[in-house]
Design a protein around this motif. Structure first.
Motif, PDB file in Angstrom:
ATOM      1  N   UNK A 220       5.948   0.696   2.568  1.00  0.00           N
ATOM      2  CA  UNK A 220       5.051  -0.409   2.236  1.00  0.00           C
ATOM      3  C   UNK A 220       5.446  -1.090   0.928  1.00  0.00           C
ATOM      4  N   UNK A 221       5.826  -0.309  -0.075  1.00  0.00           N
ATOM      5  CA  UNK A 221       6.253  -0.891  -1.353  1.00  0.00           C
ATOM      6  C   UNK A 221       7.492  -1.757  -1.161  1.00  0.00           C
TER       7      UNK A 221
ATOM      8  N   UNK B 295      -3.911  -4.897   0.073  1.00  0.00           N
ATOM      9  CA  UNK B 295      -3.685  -6.232   0.629  1.00  0.00           C
ATOM     10  C   UNK B 295      -3.691  -7.311  -0.454  1.00  0.00           C
ATOM     11  N   UNK B 296      -4.740  -7.350  -1.258  1.00  0.00           N
ATOM     12  CA  UNK B 296      -4.855  -8.423  -2.249  1.00  0.00           C
ATOM     13  C   UNK B 296      -3.909  -8.247  -3.435  1.00  0.00           C
ATOM     14  N   UNK B 297      -3.875  -7.043  -3.992  1.00  0.00           N
ATOM     15  CA  UNK B 297      -3.074  -6.813  -5.200  1.00  0.00           C
ATOM     16  C   UNK B 297      -1.678  -6.277  -4.897  1.00  0.00           C
ATOM     17  N   UNK B 298      -1.445  -5.859  -3.669  1.00  0.00           N
ATOM     18  CA  UNK B 298      -0.164  -5.292  -3.228  1.00  0.00           C
ATOM     19  C   UNK B 298       0.274  -4.142  -4.139  1.00  0.00           C
ATOM     20  N   UNK B 299      -0.700  -3.351  -4.555  1.00  0.00           N
ATOM     21  CA  UNK B 299      -0.465  -2.187  -5.409  1.00  0.00           C
ATOM     22  C   UNK B 299      -0.562  -0.931  -4.539  1.00  0.00           C
ATOM     23  N   UNK B 300       0.487  -0.685  -3.788  1.00  0.00           N
ATOM     24  CA  UNK B 300       0.520   0.402  -2.803  1.00  0.00           C
ATOM     25  C   UNK B 300       0.308   1.757  -3.476  1.00  0.00           C
ATOM     26  N   UNK B 301       0.983   2.005  -4.573  1.00  0.00           N
ATOM     27  CA  UNK B 301       0.918   3.308  -5.221  1.00  0.00           C
ATOM     28  C   UNK B 301      -0.503   3.634  -5.699  1.00  0.00           C
TER      29      UNK B 301
END
Length: 172
Positions: free
Chosen positions: A103-104, A68-74
């Protein structure tokens, strides 16, 4: 003369104390910079120790921050979602790789997130946040099932936020 000697002594003490504080701050910063980073966390599907509930809470906290915060899905999925991943979202295909792509792509298209809260307990975890995509804003709840400290199943619920809700504290 006595006054000047006393003044110079006090001045030298003050300058020495200031210099000492600067050195302490610099040394502290240097120590923090030099400390080795912790290795990345990776989930364990067989984890079953007495602190399992705490470990699942920590997993949700880290997953939520990354996702959510960093949007680093992987990175979120590499740490906390193993190969097995049951997906209950009706707009996404089954499996881990499909979720990562879905999501990415969503974040690449400019999706914004805020107002994150989360919790975990009794083998489940949840994150609640605000998501804006294009001209639409949602309240989102992601609900996860754990095996050990790994997320293995997912459900979500989205509510559209119109800005015309009767309840002034709706959603958050």
């Amino acid at each position: 003369m006595r006054f000047i000697t006393s003044f110079i002594t006090v001045l030298l003490l003050a300058v020495s104390a200031l210099a000492l504080n600067v050195n302490i701050a610099r040394t502290s910063s240097e120590v923090q910079t030099a400390s080795k980073p912790k290795p990345p966390k990776v989930c364990d599907p067989k984890y079953n120790k007495a602190d399992l509930a705490q470990k699942q809470y920590e997993a949700v906290a880290d997953f939520a921050d990354l996702f959510v915060n960093k949007q680093d899905v992987l990175t979120a999925f590499n740490r906390w979602v193993p190969g097995e991943y049951k997906q209950h979202n009706p707009f996404s295909a089954q499996g881990r790789e499909a979720a990562i792509k879905f999501l990415s792509d969503s974040f690449k298209s400019g999706t914004k997130t805020s107002k994150l809260t989360f919790f975990a307990g009794q083998g489940y975890g949840m994150q609640h946040f605000k998501m804006s995509s294009g001209n639409t804003t949602f309240a989102v709840v992601d609900y996860f099932k754990f095996r050990g400290t790994c997320i293995v199943e997912h459900w979500d619920v989205l509510q559209t936020i119109t800005g015309t809700e009767l309840n002034p504290i709706a959603f958050f």
